[in-house]
Write a protein that holds these residues in place. Structure first.
Motif, PDB file in Angstrom:
ATOM      1  N   ARG A 196       0.832  -1.205   0.000  1.00  0.00           N
ATOM      2  CA  ARG A 196       0.000   0.000   0.000  1.00  0.00           C
ATOM      3  C   ARG A 196       0.867   1.256   0.000  1.00  0.00           C
ATOM      4  NH1 ARG A 196      -3.069  -3.081   3.737  1.00  0.00           N
ATOM      5  NH2 ARG A 196      -2.701  -1.673   5.514  1.00  0.00           N
ATOM      6  N   ALA A 197       2.014   1.201   0.661  1.00  0.00           N
ATOM      7  CA  ALA A 197       2.928   2.345   0.665  1.00  0.00           C
ATOM      8  C   ALA A 197       3.427   2.635  -0.745  1.00  0.00           C
ATOM      9  CB  ALA A 197       4.099   2.075   1.605  1.00  0.00           C
ATOM     10  N   VAL A 198       3.796   1.596  -1.465  1.00  0.00           N
ATOM     11  CA  VAL A 198       4.234   1.766  -2.849  1.00  0.00           C
ATOM     12  C   VAL A 198       3.105   2.326  -3.703  1.00  0.00           C
ATOM     13  CG1 VAL A 198       5.006   0.542  -4.922  1.00  0.00           C
ATOM     14  CG2 VAL A 198       6.009  -0.017  -2.689  1.00  0.00           C
ATOM     15  N   ILE A 202      -4.891   8.418 -10.499  1.00  0.00           N
ATOM     16  CA  ILE A 202      -4.986   7.355  -9.491  1.00  0.00           C
ATOM     17  C   ILE A 202      -5.151   5.999 -10.171  1.00  0.00           C
ATOM     18  CG2 ILE A 202      -6.344   6.451  -7.554  1.00  0.00           C
ATOM     19  CD1 ILE A 202      -7.050   9.318  -6.833  1.00  0.00           C
ATOM     20  N   GLU A 203      -5.946   5.944 -11.227  1.00  0.00           N
ATOM     21  CA  GLU A 203      -6.150   4.683 -11.941  1.00  0.00           C
ATOM     22  C   GLU A 203      -4.844   4.181 -12.551  1.00  0.00           C
ATOM     23  OE1 GLU A 203      -8.464   2.660 -11.982  1.00  0.00           O
ATOM     24  OE2 GLU A 203     -10.246   3.730 -11.296  1.00  0.00           O
ATOM     25  N   ARG A 204      -4.029   5.107 -13.052  1.00  0.00           N
ATOM     26  CA  ARG A 204      -2.722   4.695 -13.589  1.00  0.00           C
ATOM     27  C   ARG A 204      -1.861   4.091 -12.479  1.00  0.00           C
ATOM     28  NH1 ARG A 204      -3.440   9.524 -16.615  1.00  0.00           N
ATOM     29  NH2 ARG A 204      -2.206  10.744 -15.145  1.00  0.00           N
ATOM     30  N   ALA A 205      -1.945   4.687 -11.286  1.00  0.00           N
ATOM     31  CA  ALA A 205      -1.197   4.153 -10.150  1.00  0.00           C
ATOM     32  C   ALA A 205      -1.732   2.799  -9.723  1.00  0.00           C
ATOM     33  CB  ALA A 205      -1.253   5.139  -8.981  1.00  0.00           C
ATOM     34  N   VAL A 206      -3.048   2.596  -9.828  1.00  0.00           N
ATOM     35  CA  VAL A 206      -3.649   1.295  -9.508  1.00  0.00           C
ATOM     36  C   VAL A 206      -3.056   0.211 -10.398  1.00  0.00           C
ATOM     37  CG1 VAL A 206      -5.784  -0.059  -9.609  1.00  0.00           C
ATOM     38  CG2 VAL A 206      -5.819   2.229  -8.616  1.00  0.00           C
ATOM     39  N   GLU A 207      -3.007   0.506 -11.682  1.00  0.00           N
ATOM     40  CA  GLU A 207      -2.468  -0.475 -12.640  1.00  0.00           C
ATOM     41  C   GLU A 207      -0.975  -0.684 -12.423  1.00  0.00           C
ATOM     42  OE1 GLU A 207      -2.316  -1.183 -17.508  1.00  0.00           O
ATOM     43  OE2 GLU A 207      -3.553   0.414 -16.624  1.00  0.00           O
ATOM     44  N   LYS A 208      -0.250   0.398 -12.226  1.00  0.00           N
ATOM     45  CA  LYS A 208       1.199   0.321 -12.031  1.00  0.00           C
ATOM     46  C   LYS A 208       1.556  -0.466 -10.783  1.00  0.00           C
ATOM     47  CE  LYS A 208       5.224   3.393 -11.569  1.00  0.00           C
ATOM     48  NZ  LYS A 208       5.640   4.834 -11.522  1.00  0.00           N
ATOM     49  N   ASN A 250      -0.353  -2.835  -9.408  1.00  0.00           N
ATOM     50  CA  ASN A 250      -1.028  -4.141  -9.407  1.00  0.00           C
ATOM     51  C   ASN A 250      -2.044  -4.249  -8.272  1.00  0.00           C
ATOM     52  OD1 ASN A 250       0.422  -5.274 -11.651  1.00  0.00           O
ATOM     53  ND2 ASN A 250       2.194  -5.532 -10.293  1.00  0.00           N
ATOM     54  N   MET A 251      -2.744  -3.175  -8.030  1.00  0.00           N
ATOM     55  CA  MET A 251      -3.810  -3.189  -7.035  1.00  0.00           C
ATOM     56  C   MET A 251      -5.091  -3.725  -7.682  1.00  0.00           C
ATOM     57  SD  MET A 251      -2.822  -2.146  -4.062  1.00  0.00           S
ATOM     58  CE  MET A 251      -1.156  -2.771  -4.136  1.00  0.00           C
ATOM     59  N   PRO A 252      -6.008  -4.255  -6.891  1.00  0.00           N
ATOM     60  CA  PRO A 252      -7.247  -4.795  -7.471  1.00  0.00           C
ATOM     61  C   PRO A 252      -8.091  -3.701  -8.111  1.00  0.00           C
ATOM     62  CG  PRO A 252      -7.376  -4.734  -5.077  1.00  0.00           C
ATOM     63  CD  PRO A 252      -5.952  -4.441  -5.437  1.00  0.00           C
ATOM     64  N   LYS A 253      -8.672  -4.015  -9.244  1.00  0.00           N
ATOM     65  CA  LYS A 253      -9.552  -3.048  -9.901  1.00  0.00           C
ATOM     66  C   LYS A 253     -10.743  -2.749  -8.990  1.00  0.00           C
ATOM     67  CE  LYS A 253      -8.357  -4.296 -14.651  1.00  0.00           C
ATOM     68  NZ  LYS A 253      -8.865  -4.765 -15.959  1.00  0.00           N
ATOM     69  N   GLY A 254     -11.127  -1.481  -8.961  1.00  0.00           N
ATOM     70  CA  GLY A 254     -12.239  -1.091  -8.094  1.00  0.00           C
ATOM     71  C   GLY A 254     -11.796  -0.604  -6.730  1.00  0.00           C
TER      72      GLY A 254
END
Length: 305
Positions: free
Chosen positions: A12-14, A146-152, A154-158
């Protein structure tokens, strides 16, 4: 949420640091759009963007420190009388999906990627942001970052979501999966959300900053010693950000005296010389105008020129 809650503090920090990097990468074109939507100057917005990304990095540091978990272990006492004590363990976990309502006067630091969103994501909670109607293009740009960071990361979608439009706040707060609300805004709006959250079959907490009056006491000795400076500083503070900061003075209390009369005279003159400013949006101007009309209906109020 169920998947995201089980990510490690380091993961989560990353994630938060990647959000910060994406926010910092938003260029001058982005800041110009924010300025067009809010009438805030570019210098102010540059500072606010740095504050927003800084919040993300601050929570990343907290995550790596680990003390936020409140971890506690009370080992078993099998020989305790009259009854043995079992092994007891405690740790804080994310409560669930969090609804976030951002502020109009801080379109970056207290909005889509503001402190409420940062803290919720740090705690392991997914987020649903209600885009503020006063800066929806700004909200969209930040949401994409934020969505780009989610993908980068590897966080769960949504893990991050945004909704738009009028009338969506009530069903959002009342949705049974939402477990907490973060709000920055007016007293009326925040109070309404608090009442909705409390009336749910399962009440949920609302963490709200709901405006302020900021009363100030003007004592005779202070006015006697530095009355001119107080008048100047007070006027500067009142008009800061076109009066749209939660820290702007809203009520001045003083003892009737020559010094206080002089303060009123000086303040009236200084305020009259202040240049006009543009408010954040039409809704803010409408509320300001309605407030003035409300005051004029009260008897006994003296309006200074």
């Amino acid at each position: 949420f169920k998947t995201y809650r089980h990510t490690t503090p380091e993961q989560r920090a990353v994630f938060l640091e990647n959000i910060a990097d994406e926010l910092d990468a938003l260029g001058t074109d982005f800041l110009e759009i924010v300025s067009q939507e809010t009438a805030l100057p570019l210098a102010r917005l540059q500072g606010e963007r740095a504050r927003t990304s800084g919040q993300m990095r601050l929570f990343a540091k907290v995550l790596r420190r680990g003390d936020f978990l409140g971890a506690r272990i009370d080992t078993a006492l099998p020989e305790r009388q009259p009854l043995p004590r079992p092994d007891l363990r405690q740790i804080k976990i994310g409560v669930g999906p969090v609804a976030v309502f951002g502020a109009s006067n801080f379109p970056l630091a207290f909005s889509t990627a503001g402190g409420d969103t940062a803290s919720a994501l740090a705690a392991g909670c997914s987020v649903v942001v209600k885009a503020h109607s006063g800066h929806m293009a700004t909200a969209d740009f930040v949401a994409q970052a934020i969505e780009r960071a989610v993908e980068k990361s590897n966080m769960p979608k949504g893990v991050f979501n945004m909704i738009y439009g009028n009338g969506v706040g009530e069903p959002l707060v009342k949705h049974p999966l939402i477990q907490a609300v973060g709000f920055t805004g007016s007293l009326r709006g925040g109070r309404a959300l608090c009442d909705m959250a409390a009336a749910r079959p399962q009440p949920i907490p609302v963490f709200a900053e709901m405006s302020s009056i900021n009363p100030m006491l003007m004592l005779p000795e202070a006015l006697k010693n530095r009355g001119d400076k107080i008048a100047q500083d007070l006027a500067d503070s009142v008009v800061l950000g076109c009066g749209q900061f939660c820290t702007n003075p809203g009520l001045i209390l003083g003892i009737k005296s020559a010094e206080f009369s002089q303060l009123i005279s000086n303040l009236t003159e200084i305020m009259g010389a202040k240049p006009a400013q543009t408010m954040l949006n039409a809704g803010t101007l409408k509320s300001y105008t309605a407030g003035l009309e409300h005051l004029t209906q009260h008897q006994g109020i003296k309006h200074l020129a």
